[in-house]
Design a protein around this motif. Structure first.
Motif, PDB file in Angstrom:
ATOM      1  N   GLY A  76      31.401 -13.536   8.115  1.00  0.00           N
ATOM      2  CA  GLY A  76      32.522 -12.739   7.643  1.00  0.00           C
ATOM      3  C   GLY A  76      33.616 -13.547   6.993  1.00  0.00           C
ATOM      4  O   GLY A  76      34.424 -13.013   6.224  1.00  0.00           O
ATOM      5  N   SER A  77      33.681 -14.840   7.286  1.00  0.00           N
ATOM      6  CA  SER A  77      34.676 -15.699   6.646  1.00  0.00           C
ATOM      7  C   SER A  77      34.177 -16.261   5.323  1.00  0.00           C
ATOM      8  O   SER A  77      34.887 -17.001   4.652  1.00  0.00           O
ATOM      9  CB  SER A  77      35.072 -16.849   7.577  1.00  0.00           C
ATOM     10  N   GLY A  78      32.924 -15.916   4.953  1.00  0.00           N
ATOM     11  CA  GLY A  78      32.412 -16.311   3.647  1.00  0.00           C
ATOM     12  C   GLY A  78      31.397 -17.433   3.650  1.00  0.00           C
ATOM     13  O   GLY A  78      30.905 -17.833   2.590  1.00  0.00           O
ATOM     14  N   LEU A  79      31.064 -17.965   4.833  1.00  0.00           N
ATOM     15  CA  LEU A  79      30.061 -19.024   4.892  1.00  0.00           C
ATOM     16  C   LEU A  79      28.676 -18.455   4.591  1.00  0.00           C
ATOM     17  O   LEU A  79      28.370 -17.307   4.925  1.00  0.00           O
ATOM     18  CB  LEU A  79      30.038 -19.675   6.273  1.00  0.00           C
ATOM     19  N   SER A  80      27.830 -19.270   3.995  1.00  0.00           N
ATOM     20  CA  SER A  80      26.444 -18.871   3.768  1.00  0.00           C
ATOM     21  C   SER A  80      25.693 -18.878   5.089  1.00  0.00           C
ATOM     22  O   SER A  80      26.160 -19.430   6.096  1.00  0.00           O
ATOM     23  CB  SER A  80      25.768 -19.847   2.798  1.00  0.00           C
ATOM     24  N   ALA A  81      24.507 -18.278   5.076  1.00  0.00           N
ATOM     25  CA  ALA A  81      23.701 -18.238   6.302  1.00  0.00           C
ATOM     26  C   ALA A  81      23.335 -19.651   6.747  1.00  0.00           C
ATOM     27  O   ALA A  81      23.388 -19.961   7.945  1.00  0.00           O
ATOM     28  CB  ALA A  81      22.452 -17.403   6.066  1.00  0.00           C
ATOM     29  N   SER A  82      22.977 -20.516   5.801  1.00  0.00           N
ATOM     30  CA  SER A  82      22.554 -21.872   6.174  1.00  0.00           C
ATOM     31  C   SER A  82      23.723 -22.659   6.763  1.00  0.00           C
ATOM     32  O   SER A  82      23.568 -23.357   7.769  1.00  0.00           O
ATOM     33  CB  SER A  82      21.973 -22.606   4.966  1.00  0.00           C
ATOM     34  N   ARG A  83      24.901 -22.539   6.157  1.00  0.00           N
ATOM     35  CA  ARG A  83      26.063 -23.268   6.682  1.00  0.00           C
ATOM     36  C   ARG A  83      26.524 -22.676   8.014  1.00  0.00           C
ATOM     37  O   ARG A  83      26.983 -23.405   8.897  1.00  0.00           O
ATOM     38  CB  ARG A  83      27.204 -23.246   5.674  1.00  0.00           C
ATOM     39  N   SER A  84      26.393 -21.376   8.150  1.00  0.00           N
ATOM     40  CA  SER A  84      26.757 -20.750   9.423  1.00  0.00           C
ATOM     41  C   SER A  84      25.851 -21.237  10.543  1.00  0.00           C
ATOM     42  O   SER A  84      26.311 -21.569  11.643  1.00  0.00           O
ATOM     43  CB  SER A  84      26.673 -19.224   9.301  1.00  0.00           C
ATOM     44  N   ALA A  85      24.538 -21.284  10.260  1.00  0.00           N
ATOM     45  CA  ALA A  85      23.587 -21.760  11.267  1.00  0.00           C
ATOM     46  C   ALA A  85      23.886 -23.201  11.647  1.00  0.00           C
ATOM     47  O   ALA A  85      23.866 -23.567  12.840  1.00  0.00           O
ATOM     48  CB  ALA A  85      22.162 -21.630  10.731  1.00  0.00           C
ATOM     49  N   LEU A  86      24.208 -24.026  10.647  1.00  0.00           N
ATOM     50  CA  LEU A  86      24.506 -25.435  10.918  1.00  0.00           C
ATOM     51  C   LEU A  86      25.755 -25.574  11.774  1.00  0.00           C
ATOM     52  O   LEU A  86      25.785 -26.359  12.729  1.00  0.00           O
ATOM     53  CB  LEU A  86      24.691 -26.180   9.587  1.00  0.00           C
ATOM     54  N   SER A  87      26.787 -24.802  11.465  1.00  0.00           N
ATOM     55  CA  SER A  87      28.041 -24.909  12.209  1.00  0.00           C
ATOM     56  C   SER A  87      27.887 -24.442  13.656  1.00  0.00           C
ATOM     57  O   SER A  87      28.597 -24.909  14.539  1.00  0.00           O
ATOM     58  CB  SER A  87      29.140 -24.106  11.518  1.00  0.00           C
ATOM     59  N   LEU A  88      26.950 -23.522  13.882  1.00  0.00           N
ATOM     60  CA  LEU A  88      26.739 -22.991  15.230  1.00  0.00           C
ATOM     61  C   LEU A  88      25.677 -23.758  16.008  1.00  0.00           C
ATOM     62  O   LEU A  88      25.472 -23.493  17.197  1.00  0.00           O
ATOM     63  CB  LEU A  88      26.345 -21.515  15.141  1.00  0.00           C
ATOM     64  N   GLY A  89      24.978 -24.664  15.340  1.00  0.00           N
ATOM     65  CA  GLY A  89      23.940 -25.444  16.014  1.00  0.00           C
ATOM     66  C   GLY A  89      22.711 -24.632  16.355  1.00  0.00           C
ATOM     67  O   GLY A  89      22.063 -24.877  17.380  1.00  0.00           O
ATOM     68  N   ILE A  90      22.384 -23.644  15.487  1.00  0.00           N
ATOM     69  CA  ILE A  90      21.194 -22.819  15.721  1.00  0.00           C
ATOM     70  C   ILE A  90      20.322 -22.850  14.467  1.00  0.00           C
ATOM     71  O   ILE A  90      20.765 -23.235  13.385  1.00  0.00           O
ATOM     72  CB  ILE A  90      21.563 -21.354  16.057  1.00  0.00           C
ATOM     73  N   GLY A  91      19.078 -22.442  14.603  1.00  0.00           N
ATOM     74  CA  GLY A  91      18.179 -22.389  13.467  1.00  0.00           C
ATOM     75  C   GLY A  91      18.449 -21.171  12.601  1.00  0.00           C
ATOM     76  O   GLY A  91      19.031 -20.175  13.053  1.00  0.00           O
ATOM     77  N   GLU A  92      17.999 -21.246  11.336  1.00  0.00           N
ATOM     78  CA  GLU A  92      18.238 -20.126  10.421  1.00  0.00           C
ATOM     79  C   GLU A  92      17.476 -18.880  10.854  1.00  0.00           C
ATOM     80  O   GLU A  92      17.955 -17.760  10.641  1.00  0.00           O
ATOM     81  CB  GLU A  92      17.867 -20.521   8.995  1.00  0.00           C
ATOM     82  N   ASN A  93      16.310 -19.035  11.469  1.00  0.00           N
ATOM     83  CA  ASN A  93      15.580 -17.863  11.954  1.00  0.00           C
ATOM     84  C   ASN A  93      16.352 -17.165  13.072  1.00  0.00           C
ATOM     85  O   ASN A  93      16.400 -15.925  13.136  1.00  0.00           O
ATOM     86  CB  ASN A  93      14.182 -18.257  12.433  1.00  0.00           C
ATOM     87  N   THR A  94      16.947 -17.968  13.952  1.00  0.00           N
ATOM     88  CA  THR A  94      17.762 -17.390  15.018  1.00  0.00           C
ATOM     89  C   THR A  94      18.958 -16.664  14.430  1.00  0.00           C
ATOM     90  O   THR A  94      19.311 -15.548  14.856  1.00  0.00           O
ATOM     91  CB  THR A  94      18.245 -18.489  15.980  1.00  0.00           C
ATOM     92  N   LEU A  95      19.596 -17.267  13.429  1.00  0.00           N
ATOM     93  CA  LEU A  95      20.739 -16.627  12.796  1.00  0.00           C
ATOM     94  C   LEU A  95      20.335 -15.305  12.149  1.00  0.00           C
ATOM     95  O   LEU A  95      21.055 -14.314  12.241  1.00  0.00           O
ATOM     96  CB  LEU A  95      21.372 -17.557  11.767  1.00  0.00           C
ATOM     97  N   LYS A  96      19.163 -15.275  11.506  1.00  0.00           N
ATOM     98  CA  LYS A  96      18.702 -14.038  10.879  1.00  0.00           C
ATOM     99  C   LYS A  96      18.468 -12.944  11.915  1.00  0.00           C
ATOM    100  O   LYS A  96      18.758 -11.761  11.673  1.00  0.00           O
ATOM    101  CB  LYS A  96      17.428 -14.303  10.083  1.00  0.00           C
ATOM    102  N   THR A  97      17.953 -13.336  13.075  1.00  0.00           N
ATOM    103  CA  THR A  97      17.772 -12.360  14.159  1.00  0.00           C
ATOM    104  C   THR A  97      19.112 -11.778  14.579  1.00  0.00           C
ATOM    105  O   THR A  97      19.265 -10.553  14.753  1.00  0.00           O
ATOM    106  CB  THR A  97      17.087 -13.026  15.361  1.00  0.00           C
ATOM    107  N   HIS A  98      20.112 -12.660  14.752  1.00  0.00           N
ATOM    108  CA  HIS A  98      21.460 -12.186  15.092  1.00  0.00           C
ATOM    109  C   HIS A  98      22.000 -11.272  13.996  1.00  0.00           C
ATOM    110  O   HIS A  98      22.604 -10.225  14.278  1.00  0.00           O
ATOM    111  CB  HIS A  98      22.406 -13.373  15.285  1.00  0.00           C
ATOM    112  N   LEU A  99      21.792 -11.661  12.729  1.00  0.00           N
ATOM    113  CA  LEU A  99      22.309 -10.871  11.619  1.00  0.00           C
ATOM    114  C   LEU A  99      21.730  -9.461  11.608  1.00  0.00           C
ATOM    115  O   LEU A  99      22.448  -8.478  11.376  1.00  0.00           O
ATOM    116  CB  LEU A  99      22.004 -11.563  10.287  1.00  0.00           C
ATOM    117  N   ASN A 100      20.441  -9.355  11.850  1.00  0.00           N
ATOM    118  CA  ASN A 100      19.806  -8.030  11.864  1.00  0.00           C
ATOM    119  C   ASN A 100      20.425  -7.140  12.933  1.00  0.00           C
ATOM    120  O   ASN A 100      20.644  -5.938  12.717  1.00  0.00           O
ATOM    121  CB  ASN A 100      18.296  -8.164  12.073  1.00  0.00           C
TER     122      ASN A 100
END
Length: 385
Positions: free
Chosen positions: A327-351
């Motif tokens: 919501g602050s404008g970060l991309s999915a990849s940068r968001s995953a990196l900042s949170l210390g999680i994988g992009e697949n995990t982030l996509k699950t959260h996003l859904n």
């Protein structure tokens, strides 16, 4: 277990809310939680985020000299499990022996010098408040003669946690002008904090002077056809849902209606808190209203952004953190990196976030965060590294 029954839970929740009007009742609440948890003692504390020590706001009976030593000689780092609760998620109990082995616990100076001599075994600490300037903690400590703290007991504390938060934060707003339960409207009208009494559908039954100023056009609360509203539709819906929940039962309200951000764009920060006014309690003096909505414009009383999002959209803490990044404008990849999680995990959260917020794209989430406003909308890219 009968001591953890729904009847016991809802009765304790009712007592917690009565402490808003009568803060002397907190000791009795701690005693009831101690009994339900089969604990040695229970404490509730509010600590400054700037310090490393807390002071108990209330406690069930225990050796006063031992409690003095606990507060003065042991900081957050010295008490096993305490730091994990402080840095962990809100409303998530941390039992000492689920965080470390019993052998490791027994080797700590805290256990050897303080807990063991008193016949104590472990604690369970729940963070129920986290604002920019304060942390609220409730801790239950058990005797060595009983088993480890169970998952059911931890769930019991987790359910109590948002009710403790609501009561303590609303109680803060009343500290400078305590409401006596038998004064009703006269007492409300002398409060500096805006208070609106509503019916089950949000119908405004009474507003004190401070609230009338807001309703007359100064904002951030509005009256539309006599119903309490806010400018943001998502927040307005959450506020009315919390008011309806307050009419059902004390225990069913949960985290709804705690720290709802009601500021319009460009306005100073303001948050709303919903207090149920149940029959058969000290709060029944304000009936026929079923809920009291308190408005705070004190920045320090605003909950952290994650807590706001979990309240508004029933998100998990992990989902709230993802929503803040996206919501602050970060991309999915940068968001995953900042949170210390994988992009697949982030996509699950996003859904899951899309489903809970009724959105379909990341751009929708950026607009959602911007529309909610303070204290959520301020971008935070610091974690992106």
């Amino acid at each position: 277990m009968e001591r953890l029954s729904s009847e016991v839970l809802f009765s304790i929740v009712g007592d917690i809310y009565d402490c808003v009007l009568n803060p002397d009742g907190w000791t009795g609440v701690m005693m009831r939680i101690t009994e339900a948890m089969d604990a040695a003692y229970t404490t509730i504390a509010l600590a400054s985020t700037a310090g490393n020590h807390g002071r108990f706001a209330a406690q069930s009976p225990w050796d006063p000299e031992r409690m003095r030593v606990l507060q003065e000689d042991y900081d957050f780092d010295a008490i096993p499990g305490l730091k994990a609760a402080v840095v962990g998620d809100i409303d998530t109990p941390v039992a000492t022996l689920s965080h470390m082995s019993e052998a490791d616990l027994q080797r700590t100076p805290f256990f050897q010098n303080w807990a063991e001599p008193q016949g104590l075994r472990e604690g369970c600490i729940t963070k129920f408040v986290h604002t920019p300037d304060r942390i609220g903690l409730m801790g239950c400590t058990t005797r060595a003669s009983r088993g480890v703290i169970s998952a059911e007991e931890q769930r019991f504390l987790a359910v109590l946690s948002p009710h403790l938060r609501r009561a303590s934060l609303i109680g803060d707003l009343l500290d400078q002008a305590r409401v006596a339960a038998n004064l009703y409207r006269a007492a409300l009208d002398h409060l500096a904090v805006p208070v609106v009494l509503t019916g089950v559908n949000g119908t405004i039954l009474h507003a004190n002077g401070a609230a009338e100023l807001m309703l007359s056009g100064h904002g951030p609360i509005l009256s539309r056809n006599g119903v309490l509203q806010t400018e943001n539709p998502a927040v307005a819906r959450a506020l009315l849902e919390a008011i309806a929940g307050a009419a059902d039962a004390d225990g069913s309200l949960g985290s709804r209606g705690i720290g709802l951000p009601i500021s319009a764009p460009g306005q100073p920060p303001a948050v709303a808190y919903v207090l149920p006014l149940s029959e058969g309690t000290a709060r029944a003096a304000f009936r026929p209203a079923c809920a009291a909505v308190f408005v705070s414009t004190t920045t320090s009383s605003s909950p952290l952004p994650e807590a706001v999002l979990t309240t508004l959209f029933d998100l998990t803490p992990a989902e709230a953190r993802v929503l803040l990044r996206i919501g602050s404008g970060l991309s999915a990849s940068r968001s995953a990196l900042s949170l210390g999680i994988g992009e697949n995990t982030l996509k699950t959260h996003l859904n899951r976030i899309f489903a809970k917020t009724g959105t379909r794209r990341q751009a929708d989430l950026v607009k959602l965060i911007a529309d909610i406003g303070t204290p959520v909308a301020a971008p935070d890219h610091s974690a992106a590294g």
